[in-house]
Motif scaffolding. Sequence first.
Motif, PDB file in Angstrom:
ATOM      1  N   HIS A 102      40.705  38.862  47.880  1.00 30.23           N
ATOM      2  CA  HIS A 102      41.331  39.696  48.909  1.00 30.23           C
ATOM      3  C   HIS A 102      40.274  40.520  49.633  1.00 30.23           C
ATOM      4  O   HIS A 102      39.165  40.716  49.141  1.00 30.23           O
ATOM      5  CB  HIS A 102      42.451  40.565  48.332  1.00 30.23           C
ATOM      6  N   ARG A 103      40.671  40.997  50.813  1.00 25.66           N
ATOM      7  CA  ARG A 103      39.831  41.896  51.604  1.00 25.66           C
ATOM      8  C   ARG A 103      40.614  43.157  51.914  1.00 25.66           C
ATOM      9  O   ARG A 103      41.835  43.120  52.094  1.00 25.66           O
ATOM     10  CB  ARG A 103      39.405  41.229  52.915  1.00 25.66           C
ATOM     11  N   ASP A 148      36.746  45.007  48.461  1.00 27.96           N
ATOM     12  CA  ASP A 148      37.043  43.583  48.586  1.00 27.96           C
ATOM     13  C   ASP A 148      36.938  42.928  47.216  1.00 27.96           C
ATOM     14  O   ASP A 148      36.094  43.306  46.391  1.00 27.96           O
ATOM     15  CB  ASP A 148      36.051  42.900  49.528  1.00 27.96           C
ATOM     16  N   ILE A 189      45.444  45.304  52.450  1.00 26.47           N
ATOM     17  CA  ILE A 189      44.883  44.391  51.452  1.00 26.47           C
ATOM     18  C   ILE A 189      45.416  43.005  51.767  1.00 26.47           C
ATOM     19  O   ILE A 189      46.605  42.728  51.602  1.00 26.47           O
ATOM     20  CB  ILE A 189      45.270  44.810  50.025  1.00 26.47           C
ATOM     21  N   VAL A 190      44.545  42.148  52.277  1.00 24.56           N
ATOM     22  CA  VAL A 190      44.964  40.803  52.690  1.00 24.56           C
ATOM     23  C   VAL A 190      44.295  39.766  51.791  1.00 24.56           C
ATOM     24  O   VAL A 190      43.110  39.870  51.482  1.00 24.56           O
ATOM     25  CB  VAL A 190      44.629  40.550  54.176  1.00 24.56           C
ATOM     26  N   THR A 191      45.072  38.770  51.383  1.00 23.63           N
ATOM     27  CA  THR A 191      44.596  37.805  50.399  1.00 23.63           C
ATOM     28  C   THR A 191      44.051  36.541  51.053  1.00 23.63           C
ATOM     29  O   THR A 191      44.321  36.247  52.222  1.00 23.63           O
ATOM     30  CB  THR A 191      45.738  37.418  49.448  1.00 23.63           C
ATOM     31  N   ASN A 192      43.275  35.796  50.279  1.00 29.60           N
ATOM     32  CA  ASN A 192      42.766  34.502  50.740  1.00 29.60           C
ATOM     33  C   ASN A 192      42.738  33.531  49.566  1.00 29.60           C
ATOM     34  O   ASN A 192      42.692  33.943  48.402  1.00 29.60           O
ATOM     35  CB  ASN A 192      41.367  34.651  51.353  1.00 29.60           C
TER      36      ASN A 192
END
Length: 424
Positions: free
Chosen positions: A108-109, A94, A381-384
């Motif tokens: 990101h996670r 992360d 890999i998902v962003t925030n």
Amino acid sequence: MIKLKEALLKKEQEDEMVKKRVLEIIEKIKKEGDHALRQYNILFDGCKRENYLIREEEIQKAYKSISETTLDDLRFAAKNIEEFSKRQKEMLKDMKEQELLPGVFLGHRAIPVDACAGYVPGGRYPLPSSALMSIIPAKVAGVKRIVACSPAIKGTNCIHPATLVAMDLAGANEIYAMGGSQAIAALAYGTESIKAVDMIVGPGNQYVTEAKRQVSGEVGIDFLAGPSEVVVIADSTANPTVIAADILAQSEHDPQARGILLCTDERIGKETIKEVENFLKELSTAEIAKVAWENNGEVILFDTIESAINFCNEIAPEHLEIQVKNFDEVVPKLTNYGSLFVGEGAAEVFGDYVAGTNHILPTMKAARYTGGVWVGTFMKIVTNQRVTEEGLKLIVPVASRLGELEGLYAHKLAADVRLKSSIL
């Protein structure tokens, strides 16, 4: 470039009949569920099971039916695959919030998919190694529900015991006795007794590959795999006997398999051809390997190692072996391959079974844009982002103008309203 041994057959065009047949099977599974699955399993495999979920007592029976040596070998391979997957996962961490601009925080996670399936072929040979390769990286990734399936041994209701044990050792949560395009359809869309998954990985025949192509998008897939292939780059220091053995190790997979030698020494090329022919006289799988070698095998002579490297990058092989003196100079120039085997000691067969790298690899030039299955295959890999009032003052005017430029006025509004209101 001189071809010392040329392939006889050109790559076959995609079979439209296979496309049509697979589409029919998928549609029938979607409409009729378990009823259609049973029909196809009887038709293609002679498997008459009513319930395709493997019971615990069947797994225990499989353990008792294989030798201690086989069990130890599977455990040895599984340990290496797991260890390498764990080390790969360490690269997927992360990323905590970082302030890219004043008041603009991004991160990101790395999140595993919820449910995946490993398809394990069981047609020409039992392939317990493929069970380890598809399931273990998913387990290490943290996938909560891991499904495995393989066709029953022809005319029986049972998966090959070694394959079943490998699935259990690898950590599958559910195991089903089913194969072919009907299994891919059941995994993608679900049936009354099988819950759909989010991703399907693993090799298979042309019907399995076509089914994966057709369900891709509905579920994720690794890639579309074709016949196995190996390319060997060799100079005058290479061992023709070793090269010949490695070419045949691929050739025995399938009549469409490809074994290619790119060499800079004519003697090495000619001796390799001779060694292949000698091995084929005694090889128990020669019936298949000989067809693959005669139809698809190639030995090509190059003036320079650079020319061989360039040609190899165009082929983008599944497996690539380099048997050259200055391999440290060659490796950085190689850019398109599924898995690389450096030096005479690094047999491709070790990658197939025990070294720890994955053997589910891209074929048909797919190595130009993807690698093989690995722990990252099963992770997203998902962003925030988080934006403060300070950040809004910086980015709202730019976002507003770009929204107007594209004619997307609600986009412009969504940016502007954040400065005009006291939302923070």
